[in-house]
Design a protein around this motif. Structure first.
Motif, PDB file in Angstrom:
ATOM      1  N   GLY A  97      -3.249  -9.714  -0.696  1.00  0.00           N
ATOM      2  CA  GLY A  97      -2.951  -8.290  -0.718  1.00  0.00           C
ATOM      3  C   GLY A  97      -2.564  -7.765   0.658  1.00  0.00           C
ATOM      4  O   GLY A  97      -1.595  -7.011   0.799  1.00  0.00           O
ATOM      5  N   ALA A  98      -3.340  -8.150   1.669  1.00  0.00           N
ATOM      6  CA  ALA A  98      -3.060  -7.653   3.015  1.00  0.00           C
ATOM      7  C   ALA A  98      -1.642  -8.037   3.440  1.00  0.00           C
ATOM      8  O   ALA A  98      -0.927  -7.234   4.044  1.00  0.00           O
ATOM      9  N   PHE A 130      -8.207   1.794   1.734  1.00  0.00           N
ATOM     10  CA  PHE A 130      -8.405   0.385   2.090  1.00  0.00           C
ATOM     11  C   PHE A 130      -7.093  -0.340   1.857  1.00  0.00           C
ATOM     12  O   PHE A 130      -6.541  -0.303   0.760  1.00  0.00           O
ATOM     13  N   HIS A 131      -6.581  -1.003   2.904  1.00  0.00           N
ATOM     14  CA  HIS A 131      -5.300  -1.705   2.769  1.00  0.00           C
ATOM     15  C   HIS A 131      -5.380  -3.178   3.146  1.00  0.00           C
ATOM     16  O   HIS A 131      -4.349  -3.854   3.156  1.00  0.00           O
ATOM     17  N   GLU A 182      -2.725   4.587  -1.941  1.00  0.00           N
ATOM     18  CA  GLU A 182      -3.220   3.976  -3.182  1.00  0.00           C
ATOM     19  C   GLU A 182      -3.237   5.077  -4.256  1.00  0.00           C
ATOM     20  O   GLU A 182      -3.927   6.078  -4.068  1.00  0.00           O
ATOM     21  N   ASP A 215       0.243   1.252  -2.330  1.00  0.00           N
ATOM     22  CA  ASP A 215      -0.616   0.078  -2.317  1.00  0.00           C
ATOM     23  C   ASP A 215      -1.268  -0.001  -3.689  1.00  0.00           C
ATOM     24  O   ASP A 215      -2.248   0.687  -3.972  1.00  0.00           O
ATOM     25  N   GLN A 218      -5.011  -3.128  -5.916  1.00  0.00           N
ATOM     26  CA  GLN A 218      -6.154  -3.117  -6.836  1.00  0.00           C
ATOM     27  C   GLN A 218      -5.825  -2.463  -8.183  1.00  0.00           C
ATOM     28  O   GLN A 218      -6.261  -2.934  -9.227  1.00  0.00           O
ATOM     29  N   LYS A 244      -4.109  -9.035  -5.956  1.00  0.00           N
ATOM     30  CA  LYS A 244      -5.317  -9.201  -6.769  1.00  0.00           C
ATOM     31  C   LYS A 244      -5.031  -9.788  -8.166  1.00  0.00           C
ATOM     32  O   LYS A 244      -4.936 -10.982  -8.304  1.00  0.00           O
TER      33      LYS A 244
HETATM   34  C1  LIG Z   1      -8.130  -5.790  -1.891  1.00  0.00           C
HETATM   35  C2  LIG Z   1      -7.133  -4.818  -1.397  1.00  0.00           C
HETATM   36  C3  LIG Z   1      -6.250  -5.143  -0.350  1.00  0.00           C
HETATM   37  C4  LIG Z   1      -6.325  -6.438   0.409  1.00  0.00           C
HETATM   38  O1  LIG Z   1      -6.104  -7.564  -0.398  1.00  0.00           O
HETATM   39  P1  LIG Z   1      -6.524  -9.022   0.149  1.00  0.00           P
HETATM   40  O2  LIG Z   1      -6.013  -9.949  -0.902  1.00  0.00           O
HETATM   41  O3  LIG Z   1      -8.011  -9.023   0.286  1.00  0.00           O
HETATM   42  O4  LIG Z   1      -5.868  -9.208   1.461  1.00  0.00           O
HETATM   43  C5  LIG Z   1      -5.303  -4.200  -0.003  1.00  0.00           C
HETATM   44  N1  LIG Z   1      -5.225  -3.009  -0.628  1.00  0.00           N
HETATM   45  C6  LIG Z   1      -6.054  -2.664  -1.628  1.00  0.00           C
HETATM   46  C7  LIG Z   1      -5.898  -1.348  -2.304  1.00  0.00           C
HETATM   47  C8  LIG Z   1      -7.049  -3.553  -2.046  1.00  0.00           C
HETATM   48  O5  LIG Z   1      -7.894  -3.206  -3.015  1.00  0.00           O
END
Ligand SMILES: *Cc1c(COP(=O)(O)O)cnc(C)c1O
Length: 396
Positions: A97-98, A130-131, A182, A215, A218, A244
């Motif tokens: 995700g990152a 959270f990103h 998000e 983003d 999730q 995810k």
């Molecule tokens: C989990 C998450 C990330 C990061 O994903 P990773 O696979 O852990 O790097 C980024 N943005 C959101 C909204 C998340 O929930």
């Protein structure tokens, strides 16, 4: 030597899963958990789904990895599937995700630099977002606890309150490249963006030629009962990060963009050794083949409404513990009057029920998308027993 072999960055609990079984997993000491965490919104098809296992096995036997310097029939096929299912015209595959958010940030910046607006590099982001955990993605969040010890942060991010359209508008300046948001904050506590906010951001982007970057790491991939959460708002982004759930447990993600937004992403500007390798593409295709259709999405909405209805009824019995059910589809949160971490641990340690704690005193409920009525019954039984036996003072 006192450091653990696994770098001790996670406060690991003593639940040690060794085998998955649909919506449950079994631990090394033989306990069987109902998994309404799904590896944090990852195991969309539950554990041990035959189509996902079969696709990975077959691809592992056929061709696991080759360089991105060669043609990729597997990547082209999955990219086309994503383009057909979304607003996007083009896709970059990542391993997490990152990395998908990193690619989205780079795409937004290079768009402006490609059209000659070198001064537009700043993304406006939102409090409690959270990103991810890379330098750019922690810099994109205002959460002090993720910054501490890692200064300096990367320049080019500016934070305002989530769901505050006026603040977002007021933050636009000569350096603004766009917004990164998000649609439903996950870690932040299942906080749902309002229609007015999302539609307002879209309008601001249109007026000022800014990039709307979502983003959906999730909340994407059928989690909310739509393929992607932006569909609930009747808008489309310019750029979107997804991860995810997209691999159903295989590590992968993607950055999806319109042709216009991706105009700076030309030969040599970005890359990844593993990103989009044939094994990952097979996993992603197996997941999308199951979830990327109207019948499946309707089923997620149906189960989401059933679960939500039961939760609304349930919290009425415990007004001293819970104040609200929020979220969309099967991305639900119980807002608590006490810190949610203690209750999460109580459910885990005493009722063999896995959920996820989140910010803003919220307990996240993120079941596999393939749950059936019996799983909801089992969940409500365990949750009710947990609430009846919970003593917040003892836990704290
Ligand atoms: C989990 C998450 C990330 C990061 O994903 P990773 O696979 O852990 O790097 C980024 N943005 C959101 C909204 C998340 O929930």
């Amino acid at each position: 030597m006192s450091i653990t072999e696994l770098m001790p960055v996670y406060p690991r609990c003593d639940v040690r899963p060794v085998k998955g079984d649909n919506c449950h997993f079994i631990t090394d000491d033989g306990r069987r958990f109902l998994d309404f965490a799904s590896g944090i919104a990852v195991n969309l098809l539950g554990h041990s789904h035959p189509a996902l296992i079969g696709a990975i096995q077959k691809q592992a036997e056929t061709l696991m990895h080759v360089s991105n310097l060669y043609g990729s029939p597997q990547g082209e096929e999955l990219a086309k599937q994503l383009v057909d299912l979304t607003f996007g015209d083009t896709v970059f595959f990542t391993n997490s995700g990152a990395e998908a958010v990193e690619c989205a940030i780079k795409t937004a910046r290079v768009y402006h630099q490609a059209v000659g607006n070198d001064e537009k590099f700043e993304l406006i982001t939102f409090n409690n977002a959270f990103h991810g955990r890379t330098m750019a993605t922690i810099s994109a969040s205002n959460q002090e606890k993720m910054h501490k010890g890692f200064y300096p942060m990367l320049p080019g991010f500016r934070y305002v309150d989530f769901n505050d359209l006026e603040a977002a508008k007021a933050a636009i300046g000569p350096h603004t490249a766009g917004f990164l948001v998000e649609p439903i904050q996950g870690e932040g506590g299942i906080r749902v963006a309002s229609e007015e906010f999302m539609q307002g951001l879209r309008k601001l982007c249109d007026e000022h030629d800014l990039m709307l970057v979502l983003d959906e790491v999730q909340c994407g991939v059928a989690r909310t009962g739509q393929m992607y959460a932006y569909e609930h708002y009747g808008i489309e982004p310019d750029i979107m990060a997804t991860a995810k759930g997209i691999g159903g447990g295989f590590p992968m993600g993607a950055c999806i963009a319109t042709e216009k937004a991706a105009r700076g992403m030309t030969f040599g500007t970005h890359g990844s050794t593993y990103g989009g390798n044939p094994l990952a593409m097979a996993a992603g295709k197996a997941v999308l083949d199951v979830v990327g259709n109207d019948e499946f999405l309707a089923q997620v909405r149906t189960m989401g409404e059933k679960l939500r209805g039961r939760l609304e009824q349930f919290i009425g019995n415990y007004p001293e513990l819970f104040t609200e059910v929020r979220g969309k589809g099967l991305m639900l949160g119980l807002k608590m009057t006490v810190e949610s971490r203690g209750f999460y641990a109580h459910l885990r340690d005493n009722h063999e029920l896995m959920t996820v704690a989140a910010g803003d005193n919220t307990l996240r409920v993120l079941p596999p998308l393939v749950i059936e009525d019996a799983h909801i019954d089992e969940f409500m039984d365990k949750l009710s027993a947990g609430a009846a036996s919970y003593q917040p003072e003892a836990a704290a």
